[in-house]
Design an enzyme around this catalytic site. Structure first.
Site, mmCIF file in Angstrom:
data_model
loop_
_atom_site.group_PDB
_atom_site.id
_atom_site.type_symbol
_atom_site.label_atom_id
_atom_site.label_comp_id
_atom_site.label_asym_id
_atom_site.label_seq_id
_atom_site.Cartn_x
_atom_site.Cartn_y
_atom_site.Cartn_z
ATOM 1 N N ARG A 1 0.842 -1.217 0.000
ATOM 2 C CA ARG A 1 0.000 0.000 0.000
ATOM 3 C C ARG A 1 0.871 1.259 0.000
ATOM 4 O O ARG A 1 0.555 2.255 0.663
ATOM 5 C CB ARG A 1 -0.926 0.036 1.220
ATOM 6 C CG ARG A 1 -1.997 -1.022 1.228
ATOM 7 C CD ARG A 1 -2.953 -0.873 0.045
ATOM 8 N NE ARG A 1 -4.150 -1.677 0.220
ATOM 9 C CZ ARG A 1 -4.236 -2.967 -0.111
ATOM 10 N NH1 ARG A 1 -3.206 -3.595 -0.642
ATOM 11 N NH2 ARG A 1 -5.370 -3.621 0.071
ATOM 12 N N SER B 1 -10.452 -0.367 3.300
ATOM 13 C CA SER B 1 -9.691 -0.543 4.548
ATOM 14 C C SER B 1 -9.250 0.815 5.072
ATOM 15 O O SER B 1 -8.595 1.570 4.342
ATOM 16 C CB SER B 1 -8.444 -1.387 4.293
ATOM 17 O OG SER B 1 -8.793 -2.632 3.756
ATOM 18 N N GLU C 1 -4.514 3.736 6.369
ATOM 19 C CA GLU C 1 -4.301 3.502 4.940
ATOM 20 C C GLU C 1 -4.878 4.655 4.127
ATOM 21 O O GLU C 1 -4.361 5.049 3.098
ATOM 22 C CB GLU C 1 -4.976 2.184 4.539
ATOM 23 C CG GLU C 1 -4.311 1.555 3.343
ATOM 24 C CD GLU C 1 -5.291 1.193 2.256
ATOM 25 O OE1 GLU C 1 -5.051 1.627 1.111
ATOM 26 O OE2 GLU C 1 -6.266 0.483 2.529
HETATM 27 N N1 EPU Z 1 -10.464 -11.027 10.120
HETATM 28 C C1 EPU Z 1 -11.015 -11.027 11.381
HETATM 29 N N2 EPU Z 1 -12.280 -10.548 11.519
HETATM 30 C C2 EPU Z 1 -13.007 -10.099 10.452
HETATM 31 C C3 EPU Z 1 -12.446 -10.124 9.182
HETATM 32 C C4 EPU Z 1 -11.151 -10.597 9.034
HETATM 33 O O1 EPU Z 1 -10.403 -11.420 12.360
HETATM 34 O O2 EPU Z 1 -14.146 -9.693 10.668
HETATM 35 C C5 EPU Z 1 -9.080 -11.547 9.994
HETATM 36 C C6 EPU Z 1 -9.056 -13.031 9.644
HETATM 37 O O3 EPU Z 1 -7.951 -13.602 10.273
HETATM 38 C C7 EPU Z 1 -8.825 -13.008 8.141
HETATM 39 C C8 EPU Z 1 -7.926 -11.816 8.010
HETATM 40 O O4 EPU Z 1 -8.421 -10.869 8.945
HETATM 41 O O5 EPU Z 1 -8.204 -14.165 7.689
HETATM 42 C C9 EPU Z 1 -7.876 -11.199 6.628
HETATM 43 O O6 EPU Z 1 -9.170 -10.695 6.300
HETATM 44 P P1 EPU Z 1 -9.540 -10.372 4.800
HETATM 45 O O7 EPU Z 1 -9.270 -11.543 3.955
HETATM 46 O O8 EPU Z 1 -10.919 -9.804 4.764
HETATM 47 O O9 EPU Z 1 -8.473 -9.292 4.336
HETATM 48 P P2 EPU Z 1 -7.818 -8.045 5.059
HETATM 49 O O10 EPU Z 1 -6.385 -8.345 5.357
HETATM 50 O O11 EPU Z 1 -8.653 -7.605 6.196
HETATM 51 C C10 EPU Z 1 -6.868 -7.016 2.880
HETATM 52 C C11 EPU Z 1 -6.894 -5.690 2.179
HETATM 53 C C12 EPU Z 1 -8.228 -5.519 1.455
HETATM 54 C C13 EPU Z 1 -8.386 -6.664 0.463
HETATM 55 C C14 EPU Z 1 -8.349 -7.979 1.235
HETATM 56 C C15 EPU Z 1 -8.435 -9.183 0.328
HETATM 57 C C16 EPU Z 1 -5.456 -4.235 3.466
HETATM 58 C C17 EPU Z 1 -5.365 -3.039 4.374
HETATM 59 N N3 EPU Z 1 -6.683 -4.608 3.117
HETATM 60 O O12 EPU Z 1 -7.863 -6.950 3.892
HETATM 61 O O13 EPU Z 1 -8.151 -4.325 0.707
HETATM 62 O O14 EPU Z 1 -9.592 -6.551 -0.249
HETATM 63 O O15 EPU Z 1 -7.095 -8.071 1.970
HETATM 64 O O16 EPU Z 1 -7.212 -9.415 -0.278
HETATM 65 O O17 EPU Z 1 -4.430 -4.786 3.092
HETATM 66 C C18 EPU Z 1 -8.605 -2.015 0.737
HETATM 67 O O18 EPU Z 1 -7.398 -1.838 0.634
HETATM 68 O O19 EPU Z 1 -9.412 -1.055 0.796
HETATM 69 C C19 EPU Z 1 -9.106 -3.360 0.843
HETATM 70 C C20 EPU Z 1 -10.400 -3.633 1.047
#
Ligand code: EPU
Length: 373
Positions: free
Chosen positions: A201, A273, A369
């Site tokens: 990012r 995010s 972010e």
């Molecule tokens: N999780 C929780 N609770 C929740 C949701 C998620 O504990 O309610 C934990 C779980 O361990 C899960 C992990 O968070 O495995 C990852 O969650 P998720 O797959 O939803 O992805 P994220 O890391 O929260 C990132 C990006 C998103 C992108 C997703 C999918 C960042 C800051 N965000 O989110 O990007 O869509 O991965 O690849 O890196 C954005 O940048 O605006 C964005 C939405």
């Protein structure tokens, strides 16, 4: 129309007269600035230009539909002391007050073929193209590389700035180069992929090149023989019953997941995010794990791991919490939502509370972010 040297009645005169103009060319510049500005509203609402849906105004809004428009805007405002802000799709920023300056909006459209090789096709997409329309275009042409980045809001011009990423792909993986104009001189500059200094990012456009350039186009190198990237649990799950995994099947799977998990900015203002997933040392993570054995992490390298901020937020009791006009989304707490006419400051105050409680509980300081203005 006023003649050169005549005074032009405009609310904006005082802004431009801050500079003293002694010679003919500068008088000409002043003249054209005044006539140009006379057609612009002094107070322009940016509510429809940020996906958070925050009501705020800028002093001057200058929209460019062509590169030449953009050059004219740059030459008109380069001597002007007002601050400048380049606005793309407005999907990664949060206004906390009116912007008392010039908003430059490069709304330049178009997708062009640059060149082909046996394996790849290079496309130039202009900054004002909607990102997801561009993804749809590439998928329809069976050009691989950005299908995992389906359904991300924003415009092409913004994608290199924060190196958008999702489901195992970052846009840096397919960016060949970025074309921009210098905001002071109007000169064209090309950043190679390496010169963009991409990180998680992150890019040079958030640091050394911040507010110095207007991105006009991005050149993408896409695969003619698509290699499907399926390393994300949710995506694999979504495609389980699909017999032929094509680019459009992947795109549809990702659209389905995002629609389920993330709020639609058309319904509830948000900027995706709000925080980055923090990267901490393996040692720091191990001490968190001692207290919270279920803590998830993703390896970055031998020394660092990434902890999902969503987990930290949920574990601190903030998932689906609403306070007044703002709250965390119920299925993805990493997203802060504007439920009803929130101000930017309400969002910031809410995010600071979350951050403070995570710092107290886990000793981890979340980094925003979203670009807070
Ligand atoms: N999780 C929780 N609770 C929740 C949701 C998620 O504990 O309610 C934990 C779980 O361990 C899960 C992990 O968070 O495995 C990852 O969650 P998720 O797959 O939803 O992805 P994220 O890391 O929260 C990132 C990006 C998103 C992108 C997703 C999918 C960042 C800051 N965000 O989110 O990007 O869509 O991965 O690849 O890196 C954005 O940048 O605006 C964005 C939405």
């Amino acid at each position: 129309m006023a003649k050169i040297g005549e005074s032009v009645i405009s609310k904006n005169i005082e802004i431009l007269c801050v500079c003293s103009y002694n010679n003919v060319s500068k008088s000409l510049h002043l003249f054209f600035s005044l006539t140009y500005m006379a057609i612009l509203e002094e107070k322009f609402s940016l509510q429809k230009f940020n996906t958070f849906g925050i009501q705020c105004y800028c002093k001057i809004f200058a929209e460019a539909k062509t590169i030449n428009d953009l050059k004219s805007i740059i030459s008109e405002y380069c001597y002007n002391p007002l601050p400048k802000l380049v606005l793309g799709g407005g999907s990664n920023l949060l206004f906390t007050k009116n912007f008392e300056g010039v908003v430059i909006y490069p709304n330049i459209k178009g997708i062009e073929l640059v060149k082909h090789s046996a394996e790849s096709t290079w496309l130039r997409a202009y900054a004002g193209e909607n990102w997801d329309n561009f993804v749809e275009f590439c998928v329809a042409k069976n050009l691989g590389g950005i299908e995992n980045l389906s359904h991300i809001p924003g415009n092409v011009g913004g994608c290199p700035i924060q190196n958008i990423g999702a489901y195992g792909v970052e846009v840096k993986d397919v960016i060949d180069s970025v074309e921009a104009l210098d905001i002071q001189t109007g000169d064209k500059i090309i950043f190679t992929n390496a010169e963009c200094q991409f990180g998680y990012r992150d890019s040079i456009f958030k640091h050394g090149a911040k507010n110095k350039y207007v991105i006009t186009a991005v050149i993408f190198k896409l695969r003619k023989q698509p290699a499907i990237i399926l390393n994300y649990k949710d995506v694999i799950e979504e495609l389980r019953n699909i017999s032929e995994v094509t680019l459009s099947a992947v795109r549809q799977a990702i659209i389905n997941i995002r629609r389920r998990k993330l709020p639609d900015p058309a319904q509830f203002g948000n900027a995706g995010s709000f925080f980055k997933n923090p990267i901490v040392s393996v040692d720091a993570f191990q001490s968190i794990q001692k207290k919270y054995p279920m803590a998830p992490s993703f390896t970055v390298d031998s020394e660092y791991v990434k902890i999902p901020a969503a987990w930290l937020i949920e574990s601190s009791g903030w998932k689906g919490v609403r306070e007044g006009n703002v709250g965390t989304h119920e299925s993805q707490p990493l997203v802060i939502v504007n439920y009803a006419n929130a101000t930017g400051n309400e969002v910031v105050e809410f995010s600071e509370k979350i951050n403070k409680s995570i710092l107290q509980k886990f000793g981890v300081d979340l980094e925003t972010e979203v670009n807070v203005i």
